[in-house]
Design an enzyme around this catalytic site. Sequence first.
Site, mmCIF file in Angstrom:
data_model
loop_
_atom_site.group_PDB
_atom_site.id
_atom_site.type_symbol
_atom_site.label_atom_id
_atom_site.label_comp_id
_atom_site.label_asym_id
_atom_site.label_seq_id
_atom_site.Cartn_x
_atom_site.Cartn_y
_atom_site.Cartn_z
ATOM 1 C CE1 TYR A 105 0.641 -0.001 4.430
ATOM 2 C CE2 TYR A 105 -1.687 -0.401 4.765
ATOM 3 C CZ TYR A 105 -0.432 -0.230 5.274
ATOM 4 O OH TYR A 105 -0.242 -0.288 6.625
ATOM 5 C CD GLU A 106 -0.755 4.799 1.936
ATOM 6 O OE1 GLU A 106 -1.005 5.495 0.941
ATOM 7 O OE2 GLU A 106 -1.597 4.582 2.827
#
Lengths: 601, 601
Positions: free
Chosen positions: B440-441
């Site tokens: 994620y990110e």
Amino acid sequence: MPSYTAPTRDAKFIVKEVLDLPGYGNLPGFESATPDLIDSVIDGCGRFASEVLHPLNQVGDREGCTRHPDGSVTTPTGFKAAFDQYVEAGWSTLSQPTEFGGQGMPHVLGFVLEEFVSTANHSFGMYPGLTNGAVSAILATGSDEQKALYAPRMIASEWLGTMNLTEPQCGTDLGLIRTRAEPQADGSYAVTGTKIFISAGEHDLTDNIVHLVLAKTPGAPDSSKGISLFIVPKILVNPDGSLGERNAVQCGSLEHKMGIHGNATCVMNYDGAKGWLVGEEMKGLSAMFIMMNAARLGVGIQGLAQAEIAYQNAVAYARDRRQGRALTGPADPSAKADPILVHPDVRRMLMDAKAYTEGMRALYLWAALLVDLSHKAATPEEREEADMLLGLLTPVLKGYGTDKGFDVAVNMQQVFGGHGYIAEWGMEQFVRDSRIAMIYEGTNGIQAMDLCGRKLAMKGGAGIQRFFALCDEEIASARAQDPLAPLADALDRALGEQKAATMWFMQNAMANPNNLGAGAHHYMHIMGIVSLGLMWLRMAKVASSALSAGDGDDTFYQAKLTTARYFMDRFVPDAGSLRRKIETGAEAVMALEEDAFATAV
Amino acid sequence: MPSYTAPTRDAKFIVKEVLDLPGYGNLPGFESATPDLIDSVIDGCGRFASEVLHPLNQVGDREGCTRHPDGSVTTPTGFKAAFDQYVEAGWSTLSQPTEFGGQGMPHVLGFVLEEFVSTANHSFGMYPGLTNGAVSAILATGSDEQKALYAPRMIASEWLGTMNLTEPQCGTDLGLIRTRAEPQADGSYAVTGTKIFISAGEHDLTDNIVHLVLAKTPGAPDSSKGISLFIVPKILVNPDGSLGERNAVQCGSLEHKMGIHGNATCVMNYDGAKGWLVGEEMKGLSAMFIMMNAARLGVGIQGLAQAEIAYQNAVAYARDRRQGRALTGPADPSAKADPILVHPDVRRMLMDAKAYTEGMRALYLWAALLVDLSHKAATPEEREEADMLLGLLTPVLKGYGTDKGFDVAVNMQQVFGGHGYIAEWGMEQFVRDSRIAMIYEGTNGIQAMDLCGRKLAMKGGAGIQRFFALCDEEIASARAQDPLAPLADALDRALGEQKAATMWFMQNAMANPNNLGAGAHHYMHIMGIVSLGLMWLRMAKVASSALSAGDGDDTFYQAKLTTARYFMDRFVPDAGSLRRKIETGAEAVMALEEDAFATAV
């Protein structure tokens, strides 16, 4: 929902073209393995695995197994029906000896089956998976009566087998076993103790379960030298093979695990259960190793298996999912974004997976051929050589194969981005399931020590020298062929690193055995790279000939050459850094005071 | 049951001795960060994390979150009470600006808090975790009214913030966003669309949730250039800050995930929800990057966090579990077996973990100092340099940090053998939780491209040249000091590999950008090794001085020198093989025809 297509083309390529199985027609059992039969067995395995077993894979993960208050265990929905189909189709007997009802086909084909079953449904494959090893142990060390009573029914999968080694206080160090076996007047033993982590220890697939249990007899040395092996059936077996009374063995509980939820991992309680000694008293360890070696090869295949299915689904996703543009400009200007397969980093992960899975498939099938040759080759020398190479390759297949297989499964999950983390896509199950393969049947650290501490020294190093010679021959022959020469050079570099690391061990392990222990993991990985490299060179040679001969199927053969090149470009360099790590020795690994590991506050 | 002890001694060592935070007393907010205050903040964070948050970690994994038919979501048992304690203790305001109610302490201390919270309970840490970034985006680009209305309440954790970027068809490629924002007569916008993977999108911890949402306004270009950022509160906020009506945004479902079960990962449905433009129309991407950069640093810390707790528990297990004997002879002849800490392969894994976690801690704390310096340093040149280095290090911390952090968590699970796979021991949760940080990110592949495609070229390469110069200076100064010279030499080798790889990119990426893409992942890892090596050299220098000065605590400082040596022995060689992989270029990575990826039958 993930899907699975058995890689039948690749299996046939390796079995027929690379290993030339039909060329071994002079060996007993191999005469019937004609090219047509090979194709039909491989196709049949593939269909069964993808059509019957794979649809139950997510079901098994979600439902898990259920233990009932009476200690009985129910497998996930559909497992029993699929198992009945497996038995009816005769898959369990494929490469088992004909004198006990098997079909006597080469292990090479039995191993293909094992791959496809494990890939389609790892948890399902574990139910029949340990039975072959248990049968081998009984056939090698059991009495004629035991062979006659158990082997045919286990081979027919009427009954399944288990391995009972681990106890709460005893994993790797089998000398710590506390389970006791007291001799009884009737020649049997009363077995008492608790075993843990018993795969398929209890289930509803068969009427009986044949537990092979390690225990100590009274007065036996309190070490691994005092261990004996016992047959402890769940239901006692009458002399005519019919089932008698329930034995005093029960599943006490099921473990809650990271993965392989569809398999029942049991705590088994033996409470004076009736057991029969297999082979000689206090020789249990060598009988156990017969089971264990078969199991380790199977686990190596599991490492490949989860990587393979993860790869297949990642390829499908990468061709379908559109995100961003190729670095060299839009590949599909008609759409708002390109398929992510255009991105070099996505391709890198997929190529890495392809180079590993296809290389591993060749390697385990070569090992399968060595199993066959170790039993059936014409001369004792050939049998011994096959056995020696197999012993050397087993920890590599298990240890390197599952380390790298897990890595690949993780990378394939990565291809999915956020969706890889979501259960419904199925990728995270492949990662969770594949994780166990690095642990069970001897952790990969144990495999590394088996390779470096035992197998390298075996017969004065004859095994590793033979392996080096095989690589040298393959390299020399490939160097003479134009498109193969750079591949041969690359393999030679990796081999040079392995030879140097071997030499370093010879020079430094005597003075301090920790120098071996601190480098064993790295050495196992170097040998994994060299072994897969040898397979890639062989495959490239066959592919190159096929392309020259204009046999058709150019996409397939060209892909072999491209993937071989990828392997040499991207796997081989690690052999150098692994060697350099080994050569730093044990000092920094062992220097820290024990207290300094703890967190300082 | 796993346990957690916050590594307060190590955090103090880095903050006070390595970074010399008290030496920055001339910077605003730093004057109060005296050694005593630093100690007391770090100790307080540590106690709170280990005593309040950690006991809820397994609870959160087992219970997960519950969505009710009305779309409301309940967090796991104990989370709400712990969150109230977190707010009451003032932890959320630690390094936030004083003009909006924060304590204005250095980010260095805020980051220590973030590590301890993430380590104790990754899922819990994600609730407040994105709020800081959301606040930063509002403070940097919002109107004075928005700042006044939202910032103080978010800083006080009265309301929490979220980031809403991803949609089903749109992950990395934000140009594909379909969520629309229609301007309304009152100056607000009606936001309509579906966002997925929204961490903490709905929960019961706070009365309101402030969603920061990317959407397209009518007529905006259908690309990333057309994206705007909106504040969409769950409950509409009256001008006086009191809560008004429910907004038209709802959690449609919770995702079933591999891990981080304690955090509510939501599908969010916006159905004409009232939103307010933040900053300028169609400038949403740059506002989003303010959030994103903060989030990426946080995710890098999460990579360290799960590795740290896995390490701590593996050390405890390795000291307690007895199996086998030391290779050099029994270490504890009074017992039947030695603790497994005696085995070199177990030590190798633990040392590897220690070298990574302590190196990463130093690296993220240096990054935190750069955050502070980029805002508060005396001169614009110093602020710009800090910002430039921070930009360069962010993808390394996130990408290398979480790749290696996951690796370490997997190895620490391995130390437990079969028990590592069993849920009750807790190790498999650390592995499952840490896996998300690689995704994620911005997946780690995106981090690698951010590093190689953007950050290396930034300001004509000024950033990377400054980084090289910092390393060169550190190496030159260490070479003059006797015990440090071999460490400096090793770092110099790794640095040499990075410089060569950088040069190779400069010479080969213009001709074919795929040469960059195919090597970016490897480059990120080389830079991870060099960055951690730089930290180890700095730490070794401080430790060496402390030992010479006879300050006491010799076990701690000696361990730093030993671990630095381990790092140089066992991490640095990989820089060489990674460089060689880069130099093979894109050809084998990109050559395969698309169809050849599919499984041939």
